[in-house]
Design a protein around this motif. Structure first.
Motif, mmCIF file in Angstrom:
data_model
loop_
_atom_site.group_PDB
_atom_site.id
_atom_site.type_symbol
_atom_site.label_atom_id
_atom_site.label_comp_id
_atom_site.label_asym_id
_atom_site.label_seq_id
_atom_site.Cartn_x
_atom_site.Cartn_y
_atom_site.Cartn_z
ATOM 1 N N LEU A 69 -6.100 10.274 22.877
ATOM 2 C CA LEU A 69 -5.359 9.199 23.349
ATOM 3 C C LEU A 69 -4.316 10.000 24.373
ATOM 4 N N ASP A 70 -4.501 8.974 26.109
ATOM 5 C CA ASP A 70 -3.860 9.071 27.153
ATOM 6 C C ASP A 70 -3.817 10.798 27.655
ATOM 7 N N GLY A 71 -4.968 10.905 27.060
ATOM 8 C CA GLY A 71 -5.638 12.408 27.224
ATOM 9 C C GLY A 71 -4.250 14.054 26.916
ATOM 10 N N GLN A 72 -3.814 13.390 25.915
ATOM 11 C CA GLN A 72 -2.769 14.277 25.280
ATOM 12 C C GLN A 72 -2.637 14.565 23.665
ATOM 13 N N ARG A 73 -3.409 13.724 23.177
ATOM 14 C CA ARG A 73 -3.444 14.422 21.762
ATOM 15 C C ARG A 73 -5.359 13.040 21.097
#
Length: 415
Positions: A69-73
């Motif tokens: 998700l959004d490259g974050q989690r």
């Protein structure tokens, strides 16, 4: 970036025992296949038995970014049970926000860079280091010496006893002594030839003692006495691995060549020249011996006379393959064409070349004087112009002893 799993590194949890050598550092997950690439520490999600099909919502070319998700989690949007089973591992996988794209690294090294050493370590697996490791592998060793010694210590040298078990040879007799079955222990230690070598090697290293009872005992003793990283320790270890190599080399020379050798020498004393030659079979037994003398003051000329006479005698005995050995490098170079031949000896060199061409195989090598003692003795045997062909059953005692010492592998010190 599509990388496929390969052997090495982290173990495969499928139970196959096959490890993975590559891992993929994720960010942003656009280049890495979700199911098939080894981006998790325990290998790809698509293990044996897991069905990947569009009907199940599992697309073969789906990327890891699908669960980011959004490259974050990490997020399991579909609640796929295959992902649920590995979810703790997925959540524990670091998202490398500082890299611009997914990066495949070599797992067995801390740097992530491939090396042949790490690949070899993966292939061979973990094992205890042998107690003789430092005796064989050490700085400044000769790799080919160390390798042959390593093979010998593992008992994998293709000796005649081993070849007989494989059915490739019938006669298992030792090539060096001809008196016993050729096992590794016998060849490298128990044989009269190798025992004489080891006594000399131990003596040159400052140990005035006879070799121990078995090859295993010898190695254990050497591990405790030929140790350390000092110059003396390295010299002692080098003497061990070089002796093993040379014994194996001599064995192979006798096994594969089986060609007689002709040792030649010439000398000049008080304006009178002498020459000698002795032919021996691969066991070191004499085939012929001769000594001659002429009025001559050029020592190279006498060396050439010795070579010519040795080849002539070899033809009388119908030898088809010979190796000529001389301690005169100049004479050898003249014969093989790498040294300009003076006019005075041109006729001799031409006769030698004609004789050489009459053999099926005839080679010339340079030997140092210290290991050419039999021919040296013969070169000084007569002080009158004549040629003597010796009766092999009635050789001079000194010459007989020299021949026996050579056959037993006596080591001569370089003066």
């Amino acid at each position: 970036m599509h990388s496929t799993p390969s052997t090495g590194g982290d173990k495969d949890p499928s139970g196959s025992g096959s490890p993975h050598c590559t891992r993929t550092l994720i960010h942003p997950g656009k280049e890495t296949l979700l199911w098939y690439d080894p981006w998790l520490i325990n290998g790809p999600i698509a293990q044996s038995g897991l069905l990947i099909a569009d009907a199940l919502g599992r697309h073969a070319f789906e990327r890891v970014e699908h669960i980011l998700l959004d490259g974050q989690r990490w997020v399991n949007r579909t609640h796929d049970p295959a992902l649920d089973d590995r979810w703790e591992e997925i959540q524990a996988t670091k998202i490398h926000s500082r890299i611009q794209e997914d990066l495949v690294v070599w797992a067995p090294t801390s740097s992530g860079k491939f090396s042949l050493k790490s690949a070899w370590d993966v292939v061979r697996g973990g094992c205890e280091r042998k107690e003789w490791y430092n005796l064989v592998w050490f700085p400044h060793s000769q790799p080919r010496f160390s390798f042959v010694c390593w093979v010998a210590l593992w008992g994998r040298l293709p000796t005649r006893s081993l070849l007989a078990r494989w059915g490739t040879v019938i006669d298992p007799t030792c090539y060096l002594c001809g008196n016993a079955v050729e096992t590794t222990d016998h060849l490298l230690f128990e044989c009269d030839f190798s025992s004489a070598v080891w006594r000399e090697v131990l003596s040159l290293n400052g140990f005035n003692r006879n070799p121990l009872g078995t090859w295993k005992d010898v190695v254990e003793w050497l591990v405790s006495h030929f140790n350390g990283g000092s110059l003396l320790g390295s010299v002692r270890k080098f003497s061990f691995i070089s002796s093993v190599y040379r014994l194996w080399q001599e064995r192979n020379a006798r096994a594969h060549l089986k060609r007689p050798t002709i040792n030649c020498d010439g000398s000049v004393k008080g304006g009178f020249g002498g020459y000698g030659a002795i032919g021996r079979n691969y066991r070191g037994e004499p085939v012929f011996a001769l000594a001659g003398g002429i009025q001559e003051s050029d020592v190279v000329c006498m060396e050439l006379h010795a070579i010519r006479s040795g080849l002539q005698r070899a033809r009388v005995f119908n030898l088809s393959q010979v190796q000529v050995r001389s301690d005169s490098q100049v004479a050898i170079q003249m014969v093989v064409g790498t040294y300009k031949v003076p006019c005075g000896v041109l006729w001799l060199v031409e006769e030698i070349c004609e004789l050489r061409d009459s053999f099926r195989s005839c080679t010339f090598i340079h030997h140092v004087r210290e290991i050419n003692c039999c021919a040296d003795y013969l070169a000084g045997y007569t002080s009158v112009a004549q040629i003597i062909h010796f009766d092999l059953h009635n050789l001079p005692l000194i010459l007989s002893e020299m021949i026996q010492n050579d056959a037993k592998g006596k080591v001569y010190s370089r003066m």
